[in-house]
Design a protein around this motif. Sequence first.
Motif, PDB file in Angstrom:
ATOM      1  N   LEU A 271       0.614  -1.211   0.200  1.00  0.00           N
ATOM      2  CA  LEU A 271       0.492  -0.462   0.062  1.00  0.00           C
ATOM      3  C   LEU A 271       1.095   1.209   0.207  1.00  0.00           C
ATOM      4  N   ILE A 272       0.797   1.761  -1.344  1.00  0.00           N
ATOM      5  CA  ILE A 272       1.178   3.340  -1.199  1.00  0.00           C
ATOM      6  C   ILE A 272       0.915   4.802  -0.753  1.00  0.00           C
ATOM      7  N   ASN A 273       1.180   5.018   0.400  1.00  0.00           N
ATOM      8  CA  ASN A 273       0.282   6.183   1.208  1.00  0.00           C
ATOM      9  C   ASN A 273       0.803   7.656   0.262  1.00  0.00           C
ATOM     10  N   VAL A 274      -0.520   7.986  -0.494  1.00  0.00           N
ATOM     11  CA  VAL A 274      -0.477   9.341  -1.554  1.00  0.00           C
ATOM     12  C   VAL A 274      -0.306  10.242  -0.274  1.00  0.00           C
ATOM     13  N   PRO A 275       0.199  11.380   0.050  1.00  0.00           N
ATOM     14  CA  PRO A 275      -0.322  12.600   0.463  1.00  0.00           C
ATOM     15  C   PRO A 275      -1.652  13.217  -0.539  1.00  0.00           C
ATOM     16  N   HIS A 276      -3.065  13.557  -0.063  1.00  0.00           N
ATOM     17  CA  HIS A 276      -3.526  14.572  -0.200  1.00  0.00           C
ATOM     18  C   HIS A 276      -3.431  16.450  -0.931  1.00  0.00           C
TER      19      HIS A 276
ATOM     20  N   SER B   3       5.969  19.621   1.704  1.00  0.00           N
ATOM     21  CA  SER B   3       6.700  18.200   2.018  1.00  0.00           C
ATOM     22  C   SER B   3       5.825  17.719   1.452  1.00  0.00           C
ATOM     23  N   SER B   4       4.648  17.782   1.520  1.00  0.00           N
ATOM     24  CA  SER B   4       4.001  16.147   0.537  1.00  0.00           C
ATOM     25  C   SER B   4       4.348  15.889  -0.810  1.00  0.00           C
ATOM     26  N   ASP B   5       5.635  16.393  -1.388  1.00  0.00           N
ATOM     27  CA  ASP B   5       6.280  15.584  -2.318  1.00  0.00           C
ATOM     28  C   ASP B   5       8.000  15.084  -1.530  1.00  0.00           C
ATOM     29  N   ALA B   6       7.807  15.363  -0.284  1.00  0.00           N
ATOM     30  CA  ALA B   6       9.188  14.938   0.025  1.00  0.00           C
ATOM     31  C   ALA B   6       8.375  13.635   1.011  1.00  0.00           C
ATOM     32  N   PHE B   7       7.317  14.033   1.404  1.00  0.00           N
ATOM     33  CA  PHE B   7       6.747  12.602   2.106  1.00  0.00           C
ATOM     34  C   PHE B   7       6.343  10.830   1.186  1.00  0.00           C
ATOM     35  N   TYR B   8       5.441  11.745  -0.309  1.00  0.00           N
ATOM     36  CA  TYR B   8       5.837  10.657  -1.723  1.00  0.00           C
ATOM     37  C   TYR B   8       7.087  10.298  -1.476  1.00  0.00           C
ATOM     38  N   ARG B   9       8.010  10.553  -1.452  1.00  0.00           N
ATOM     39  CA  ARG B   9       9.642  10.536  -2.389  1.00  0.00           C
ATOM     40  C   ARG B   9       9.850   9.379  -0.987  1.00  0.00           C
ATOM     41  N   LYS B  10       9.335   9.748   0.314  1.00  0.00           N
ATOM     42  CA  LYS B  10      10.000   8.390   1.375  1.00  0.00           C
ATOM     43  C   LYS B  10       9.131   7.217   0.964  1.00  0.00           C
ATOM     44  N   GLU B  11       7.573   7.378   0.664  1.00  0.00           N
ATOM     45  CA  GLU B  11       6.705   6.602   0.638  1.00  0.00           C
ATOM     46  C   GLU B  11       6.889   5.853  -1.060  1.00  0.00           C
ATOM     47  N   LEU B  12       7.489   6.072  -1.881  1.00  0.00           N
ATOM     48  CA  LEU B  12       8.327   5.233  -3.216  1.00  0.00           C
ATOM     49  C   LEU B  12       9.702   4.911  -2.403  1.00  0.00           C
ATOM     50  N   GLU B  13      10.462   5.252  -2.315  1.00  0.00           N
ATOM     51  CA  GLU B  13      11.907   4.374  -1.649  1.00  0.00           C
ATOM     52  C   GLU B  13      11.526   3.847  -0.901  1.00  0.00           C
TER      53      GLU B  13
ATOM     54  N   PHE C   6       8.437   1.891  -1.299  1.00  0.00           N
ATOM     55  CA  PHE C   6       8.325   0.489  -1.946  1.00  0.00           C
ATOM     56  C   PHE C   6       9.158   0.028  -2.561  1.00  0.00           C
ATOM     57  N   ILE C   7       9.843   1.144  -3.388  1.00  0.00           N
ATOM     58  CA  ILE C   7      11.476  -0.106  -3.749  1.00  0.00           C
ATOM     59  C   ILE C   7      12.385  -0.893  -3.508  1.00  0.00           C
ATOM     60  N   ALA C   8      12.347  -0.985  -1.477  1.00  0.00           N
ATOM     61  CA  ALA C   8      13.058  -1.268  -0.713  1.00  0.00           C
ATOM     62  C   ALA C   8      12.140  -2.834  -0.752  1.00  0.00           C
ATOM     63  N   ARG C   9      10.386  -2.346  -0.599  1.00  0.00           N
ATOM     64  CA  ARG C   9      10.127  -3.706  -0.839  1.00  0.00           C
ATOM     65  C   ARG C   9      10.782  -4.493  -2.292  1.00  0.00           C
ATOM     66  N   LEU C  10      10.133  -3.564  -3.357  1.00  0.00           N
ATOM     67  CA  LEU C  10      10.533  -4.186  -4.525  1.00  0.00           C
ATOM     68  C   LEU C  10      11.634  -5.377  -4.577  1.00  0.00           C
ATOM     69  N   GLU C  11      12.801  -4.637  -3.449  1.00  0.00           N
ATOM     70  CA  GLU C  11      14.366  -5.009  -3.919  1.00  0.00           C
ATOM     71  C   GLU C  11      13.925  -6.365  -2.834  1.00  0.00           C
ATOM     72  N   GLU C  12      13.126  -6.586  -1.668  1.00  0.00           N
ATOM     73  CA  GLU C  12      13.354  -8.036  -1.164  1.00  0.00           C
ATOM     74  C   GLU C  12      12.422  -8.500  -1.563  1.00  0.00           C
ATOM     75  N   PHE C  13      11.309  -8.262  -2.704  1.00  0.00           N
ATOM     76  CA  PHE C  13      10.714  -9.170  -3.606  1.00  0.00           C
ATOM     77  C   PHE C  13      11.351 -10.059  -4.775  1.00  0.00           C
ATOM     78  N   THR C  14      12.004  -9.674  -4.961  1.00  0.00           N
ATOM     79  CA  THR C  14      13.391  -9.611  -6.256  1.00  0.00           C
ATOM     80  C   THR C  14      14.007 -10.238  -6.126  1.00  0.00           C
ATOM     81  N   GLY C  15      14.806  -9.710  -5.068  1.00  0.00           N
ATOM     82  CA  GLY C  15      15.658 -10.254  -4.795  1.00  0.00           C
ATOM     83  C   GLY C  15      17.442  -9.077  -5.480  1.00  0.00           C
ATOM     84  N   ARG C  16      16.860  -8.320  -6.055  1.00  0.00           N
ATOM     85  CA  ARG C  16      17.887  -7.191  -6.420  1.00  0.00           C
ATOM     86  C   ARG C  16      17.345  -5.767  -6.613  1.00  0.00           C
TER      87      ARG C  16
END
Length: 379
Positions: free
Chosen positions: A119-124, A129-139, A141-151
């Motif tokens: 689940l990606i938490n998207v600011p309303h 400040s929302s840009d910075a928060f959303y960037r952290k959410e995407l980071e 998300f990337i970390a979870r995908l790295e764990e899922f794909t193994g790379r």
Amino acid sequence: MTVTKPIEELYHQRGSRARALHDAGKKVIGYFCCFVPDEILTAFDLVPYRIQGSQSEPIDEADALLEPMACPFARSCFNLALKGRYDFLDGFVAPHSCDTIERMYHIWHSNKPSPFNHLINVPHMMGPSSDAFYRKELEYFIARLEEFTGRKLDLEKLRSAIRLYNRRRTLLRELYDLRRENPPRVSGTEITKVLVAGMGIPAAEHIELVSAFIDEVKKRPAPAPDGLPCIFLWGNEIDDIAFVSLVEECGAHVVMDDLCTGSRFFWQDVPETDDPVDALARRYLSTHCPRSLKPQAGNRSEDLENRFGYIREFISKWKADGAIFYIVRYCDTCELEGPDLREYLTGLKLPVLMIEDDYSTSTIGQLRTRIQAFLEMIM
């Protein structure tokens, strides 16, 4: 064979290409809405698949787990999942685009879990400040995908994916430009099929289809003037041709839209910068969507212009004679935004027809009289 045939097949046989890719060993990630960056998934060599419902099928299982006054689009998607229609998905990603999607993510995860769920938490509220928060959410998300794909994420692959999707965005805007002719050489019904066809295939394949379709449209003879009004559509999910076809059958040209399944997802490019994650965060968070709020600017008229000025440009460039709002029932964000947008468009002397309807083709015919009366009024 013209390009129309594969577009028709992909439109009618949704999920067939993604299922074939899954069976061939590719991992397919299903997602909702305009706030999940396809570029990140593609950079991990995953196949993005935008989840769709079915306006022609009754919701006969999901209501046992979702309240019936929830968004019928979301309920339809979950209904298909419960029937096994999305069993080819290797992952399920939902953004907090609205409360229904956010709540449904947990219900979907509990009842039809995929190997990967996120689940990606998207600011309303939009702003720095929302840009910075959303960037952290995407980071994250990337970390979870790295764990899922193994790379680890390859930033060069991410930049390449951004260039790929920007190419698709450019082509889709070029296709929309062909609707500025009066009468247009391409119908809103055809456009809807092209967009829906691309929701379940890799971007590179969609680029080939759109490019070939543009070439085909450009070779068509210019149609003779017919005096029919040009219509701008606003709303949320229109992933079936039924409503667009109805408007055009009633005697109008659907020439432009501001829809989740239309211009919203491709109108703005992702800046090609040294920091691709930051560029993605800024681009996706700036998506024009009723669920996103801008800080109030000036007085009432100035605030409306700040919120809806881009729509004025659409109406001017595509020479719309009227606007039709098609709002899926129980969509609180559109229900709340609609009256303000109607006030803004009325100030521009543009007639507006506001329709609230179920996410179902069974109700489309009931709207014919209202649409015909509206078109007669503006002709």
